[in-house]
Write an enzyme that holds these catalytic residues in place. Structure first.
Site, short mmCIF file in Angstrom:
data_model
loop_
_atom_site.label_atom_id
_atom_site.label_comp_id
_atom_site.label_asym_id
_atom_site.label_seq_id
_atom_site.Cartn_x
_atom_site.Cartn_y
_atom_site.Cartn_z
N LYS A 1 0.84 -1.22 0.00
CA LYS A 1 0.00 0.00 0.00
C LYS A 1 0.86 1.25 0.00
O LYS A 1 2.05 1.23 0.34
CB LYS A 1 -0.93 0.03 1.23
CG LYS A 1 -0.23 -0.08 2.61
CD LYS A 1 0.32 1.20 3.18
CE LYS A 1 1.10 1.01 4.47
NZ LYS A 1 1.84 2.18 4.91
N ASP B 1 -2.21 -1.85 9.98
CA ASP B 1 -2.33 -1.86 8.51
C ASP B 1 -2.97 -3.13 7.96
O ASP B 1 -3.26 -3.20 6.77
CB ASP B 1 -0.93 -1.74 7.87
CG ASP B 1 -0.40 -0.30 7.84
OD1 ASP B 1 -1.20 0.63 7.99
OD2 ASP B 1 0.82 -0.14 7.65
C1 LIG Z 1 2.74 4.05 9.25
C2 LIG Z 1 1.60 3.17 8.79
O1 LIG Z 1 2.08 2.16 7.91
C3 LIG Z 1 0.59 4.00 8.01
O2 LIG Z 1 -0.38 3.21 7.38
C4 LIG Z 1 0.89 2.49 9.97
O3 LIG Z 1 0.42 3.45 10.88
C5 LIG Z 1 1.73 1.44 10.68
O4 LIG Z 1 0.94 0.32 10.81
P1 LIG Z 1 1.53 -1.11 11.32
O5 LIG Z 1 2.93 -1.25 10.86
O6 LIG Z 1 0.51 -2.14 10.96
O7 LIG Z 1 1.55 -0.83 12.87
P2 LIG Z 1 1.44 -1.84 14.11
O8 LIG Z 1 2.23 -3.06 13.82
O9 LIG Z 1 0.00 -1.99 14.51
O10 LIG Z 1 2.16 -0.96 15.22
C6 LIG Z 1 3.54 -0.78 15.28
C7 LIG Z 1 3.83 0.44 16.12
O11 LIG Z 1 3.58 1.63 15.34
C8 LIG Z 1 3.06 2.65 16.17
N1 LIG Z 1 1.73 3.06 15.67
C9 LIG Z 1 1.10 2.34 14.69
C10 LIG Z 1 -0.14 2.76 14.21
C11 LIG Z 1 -0.74 3.90 14.80
N2 LIG Z 1 -1.95 4.32 14.41
N3 LIG Z 1 -0.09 4.59 15.77
C12 LIG Z 1 1.14 4.20 16.19
O12 LIG Z 1 1.72 4.84 17.06
C13 LIG Z 1 3.01 2.10 17.58
O13 LIG Z 1 4.23 2.46 18.19
C14 LIG Z 1 2.96 0.59 17.35
O14 LIG Z 1 3.48 -0.12 18.43
N1 LIG Z 2 6.03 -11.56 6.79
C1 LIG Z 2 6.81 -10.49 7.05
N2 LIG Z 2 7.30 -9.76 6.03
C2 LIG Z 2 8.08 -8.67 6.29
N3 LIG Z 2 8.41 -8.25 7.51
C3 LIG Z 2 7.94 -8.93 8.55
C4 LIG Z 2 7.12 -10.07 8.37
N4 LIG Z 2 6.80 -10.53 9.56
C5 LIG Z 2 7.39 -9.73 10.47
N5 LIG Z 2 8.09 -8.77 9.86
C6 LIG Z 2 8.85 -7.71 10.55
O1 LIG Z 2 8.14 -6.48 10.41
C7 LIG Z 2 9.03 -5.41 10.08
C8 LIG Z 2 8.29 -4.47 9.15
O2 LIG Z 2 8.17 -5.12 7.92
P1 LIG Z 2 7.29 -4.56 6.72
O3 LIG Z 2 7.95 -4.98 5.45
O4 LIG Z 2 5.86 -4.90 6.90
O5 LIG Z 2 7.51 -3.01 6.95
P2 LIG Z 2 6.71 -1.77 6.59
O6 LIG Z 2 6.22 -1.92 5.18
O7 LIG Z 2 7.56 -0.60 6.91
O8 LIG Z 2 5.46 -1.81 7.55
P3 LIG Z 2 4.29 -0.75 7.68
O9 LIG Z 2 4.22 0.07 6.45
O10 LIG Z 2 3.08 -1.66 7.85
O11 LIG Z 2 4.64 0.00 8.91
C9 LIG Z 2 10.25 -6.04 9.42
O12 LIG Z 2 11.41 -5.36 9.79
C10 LIG Z 2 10.24 -7.48 9.96
O13 LIG Z 2 11.16 -7.61 11.01
#
Ligand SMILES: C[C@](O)(CO)[C@H](O)COP(=O)(O)OP(=O)(O)OC[C@H]1O[C@@H](n2ccc(N)nc2=O)[C@H](O)[C@@H]1O
Ligand SMILES: Nc1ncnc2c1ncn2[C@@H]1O[C@H](COP(=O)(O)OP(=O)(O)OP(=O)(O)O)[C@@H](O)[C@H]1O
Length: 312
Positions: free
Chosen positions: A20, A147
């Site tokens: 996304k 997400d």
């Molecule tokens: C940055 C984005 O990718 C934008 O869509 C999302 O907000 C992140 O979503 P995500 O990676 O699915 O997040 P989660 O795995 O639920 O949370 C990881 C960490 O991100 C922070 N977090 C996430 C979502 C949110 N609305 N507020 C937060 O502060 C929190 O510290 C949380 O512990």
């Molecule tokens: N199946 C998976 N694929 C990728 N990363 C994973 C997975 N499971 C756990 N992780 C952990 O989650 C962290 C974030 O990975 P991801 O590729 O989803 O990042 P991101 O795209 O930045 O996430 P978001 O945009 O949802 O915040 C990675 O550093 C990894 O350690």
């Protein structure tokens, strides 16, 4: 093999979900539970994660594909493993599966690849056990990560709350993006923490009042990339640049090379460049490939769909 595995025979199930981009991301103050209230406009990208589950003696993960990355955990920290565990717990099924993840979405780039893995794993495991409870999948998705519900539904949607309370948006046409992934990665919680710090310390940082996404929704509905370029917004930009200053240089390079707009993707460090059409996308790709700090350049379109089964 245990009894449940042999009952299922050798049947394996494949499902797909997409990365996304947040074309609009307004971040409110931190809440008591540590999360931030958001107003996010998501579009899924035509970059697929394909997950295959095969009944096996024990659960294991294999990564394949162009973005298989050694930093992804293969144990119970993996979001696909967590998704299968959560659904098997909720349905009391407990079927160990060999999980193969074919990765197209760059890891830790702010593009929701792990979330797509979780969503695809939920759909695949539900099929394997014959579960058609969509509400259960949505509830578990929200528990796995903010997400994940969007990865389940895909398309275009406004997310509020933690970003997981979704309302679909009717867009029109396809938007062309060129994504410049970074040689570095960023931790999502660290970027949120840095945003809070910047807001405490500097008067120039964005304030924490949640903004309205109406202009972005209108631009998406028009299907006009020039209109969308004028209203893209991400409150996390300054925090991502604070942690990784090279992001600003990459954004500048793409703009000078003719992109309509540059946008940090979610929590970064991937930078998305909106372009007018596929020809501009190709021109920009060549220039970005030679830019310092860029690992990989990926051309894609938005929106794509939600998590779905792949019939073999
Ligand atoms: C940055 C984005 O990718 C934008 O869509 C999302 O907000 C992140 O979503 P995500 O990676 O699915 O997040 P989660 O795995 O639920 O949370 C990881 C960490 O991100 C922070 N977090 C996430 C979502 C949110 N609305 N507020 C937060 O502060 C929190 O510290 C949380 O512990
Ligand atoms: N199946 C998976 N694929 C990728 N990363 C994973 C997975 N499971 C756990 N992780 C952990 O989650 C962290 C974030 O990975 P991801 O590729 O989803 O990042 P991101 O795209 O930045 O996430 P978001 O945009 O949802 O915040 C990675 O550093 C990894 O350690």
């Amino acid at each position: 093999m245990n009894a449940e595995v042999s009952q299922l025979g050798a049947r394996s199930v494949t499902a797909r979900a997409y990365g996304k981009i947040n074309v609009f991301l307004s971040v409110g103050p931190q809440r008591a539970d540590g999360y931030h209230d958001l107003v996010s406009v998501f579009q899924s990208l035509d970059l697929a994660e394909t997950i295959t589950l095969a009944p096996a003696a024990e659960t294991a993960v294999t990564l394949t594909g162009p973005r298989a990355d050694t930093t992804v955990p293969l144990d119970s920290r993996n979001l696909a493993v967590q998704a299968v565990a959560a659904l098997s717990e909720a349905t009391q099924t407990h079927i160990p599966v060999a999980i193969t993840i074919d990765k197209q979405v760059p890891v830790a780039g702010g593009m929701g690849g792990g979330s797509a893995d979780a969503a695809a794993a939920l759909v695949a495991y539900a099929e394997l056990i014959g579960c058609d409870d969509a509400e259960l999948l949505t509830r578990i998705a929200g528990e796995l990560g903010a997400d994940v519900p969007f990865a389940l539904t895909g398309g275009t949607a406004i997310g509020t709350g933690r970003g997981d309370e979704l309302v679909p948006v009717t867009g029109s046409g396809a938007f062309h993006w060129v994504l410049a992934t970074s040689v570095a990665s960023l931790s999502t919680p660290e970027v949120y923490r840095t945003l809070d710090e910047l807001r405490r310390e500097t008067s120039t940082a964005t304030d924490d009042t949640l903004r309205d996404p109406d202009d972005v929704v209108a631009a998406l509905t028009s299907g006009d990339p020039h209109a969308l370029a004028g209203v893209l917004h991400n409150d996390m930009t300054d925090a991502a640049i604070e942690l990784l200053p090279g992001i600003a240089d990459v954004m500048e390079s793409g703009l000078q090379a003719g992109a309509l707009a540059a946008l940090v993707s979610g929590s970064g460090p991937t930078v998305g460049f909106l372009v007018a059409d596929p020809t501009h996308a190709l021109d920009l790709t060549v220039l970005l490939e030679a830019t310092r700090g860029v690992r990989d350049v990926v051309r894609t379109t938005a929106p794509a769909g939600g998590a779905h089964l792949v019939t073999g």
